[in-house]
Write a protein that holds these residues in place. Structure first.
Motif, mmCIF file in Angstrom:
data_model
loop_
_atom_site.group_PDB
_atom_site.id
_atom_site.type_symbol
_atom_site.label_atom_id
_atom_site.label_comp_id
_atom_site.label_asym_id
_atom_site.label_seq_id
_atom_site.Cartn_x
_atom_site.Cartn_y
_atom_site.Cartn_z
ATOM 1 N N UNK A 182 -10.225 -59.861 86.270
ATOM 2 C CA UNK A 182 -11.555 -60.361 85.771
ATOM 3 C C UNK A 182 -12.533 -59.487 85.545
ATOM 4 N N UNK A 183 -13.569 -59.788 84.963
ATOM 5 C CA UNK A 183 -14.589 -58.762 84.454
ATOM 6 C C UNK A 183 -16.032 -59.032 85.077
ATOM 7 N N UNK A 184 -16.695 -58.253 85.501
ATOM 8 C CA UNK A 184 -17.897 -58.083 86.081
ATOM 9 C C UNK A 184 -18.886 -57.207 85.187
ATOM 10 N N UNK A 189 -12.771 -60.944 93.726
ATOM 11 C CA UNK A 189 -13.599 -60.528 94.858
ATOM 12 C C UNK A 189 -13.857 -61.224 95.901
ATOM 13 N N UNK A 190 -13.779 -60.923 97.014
ATOM 14 C CA UNK A 190 -14.397 -61.739 98.412
ATOM 15 C C UNK A 190 -15.770 -61.189 98.598
ATOM 16 N N UNK A 191 -16.470 -61.962 99.521
ATOM 17 C CA UNK A 191 -17.828 -61.693 99.900
ATOM 18 C C UNK A 191 -17.954 -60.411 100.625
ATOM 19 N N UNK A 242 -19.542 -65.379 95.781
ATOM 20 C CA UNK A 242 -18.625 -65.577 94.850
ATOM 21 C C UNK A 242 -18.423 -66.835 94.260
ATOM 22 N N UNK A 243 -19.209 -67.857 94.851
ATOM 23 C CA UNK A 243 -19.174 -69.419 94.318
ATOM 24 C C UNK A 243 -20.584 -69.830 94.386
ATOM 25 N N UNK A 244 -21.123 -70.549 93.177
ATOM 26 C CA UNK A 244 -20.075 -71.051 91.977
ATOM 27 C C UNK A 244 -20.024 -69.773 91.000
ATOM 28 N N UNK A 245 -20.592 -68.664 91.196
ATOM 29 C CA UNK A 245 -20.487 -67.433 90.242
ATOM 30 C C UNK A 245 -20.375 -66.406 91.268
ATOM 31 N N UNK A 246 -20.048 -65.360 90.590
ATOM 32 C CA UNK A 246 -19.942 -63.864 91.296
ATOM 33 C C UNK A 246 -21.350 -62.987 91.103
#
Ligand SMILES: [Zn+2]
Length: 56
Positions: free
Chosen positions: A1-3, A18-20, A38-42
């Motif tokens: 995935x892309x950040x 990723x995780x928090x 991480x929710x609803x978006x990173x």
């Protein structure tokens, strides 16, 4: 995935979601980024240099 790096705008490719509180490093500018949410978006935030005394 892309950040997207909040520091320089470069794309950061991650193999896994990723995780928090995970720390990722931008390969473009070297910034250390902490995953705030991480929710609803990173949401990434630049990790400040803490634990080092710059004042002395
Ligand atoms: Zn960057």
């Amino acid at each position: 995935m892309k950040l997207i790096c909040p520091e320089c705008g470069a794309e950061i490719i991650l193999e896994d979601k990723p995780v928090e509180n995970e720390i990722v490093e931008c390969s473009e500018c070297g910034a250390q980024l902490v995953v705030k949410q991480v929710n609803p978006e990173i949401i990434l935030e630049v990790l400040e240099d803490i634990g080092e005394d710059w004042g002395e």
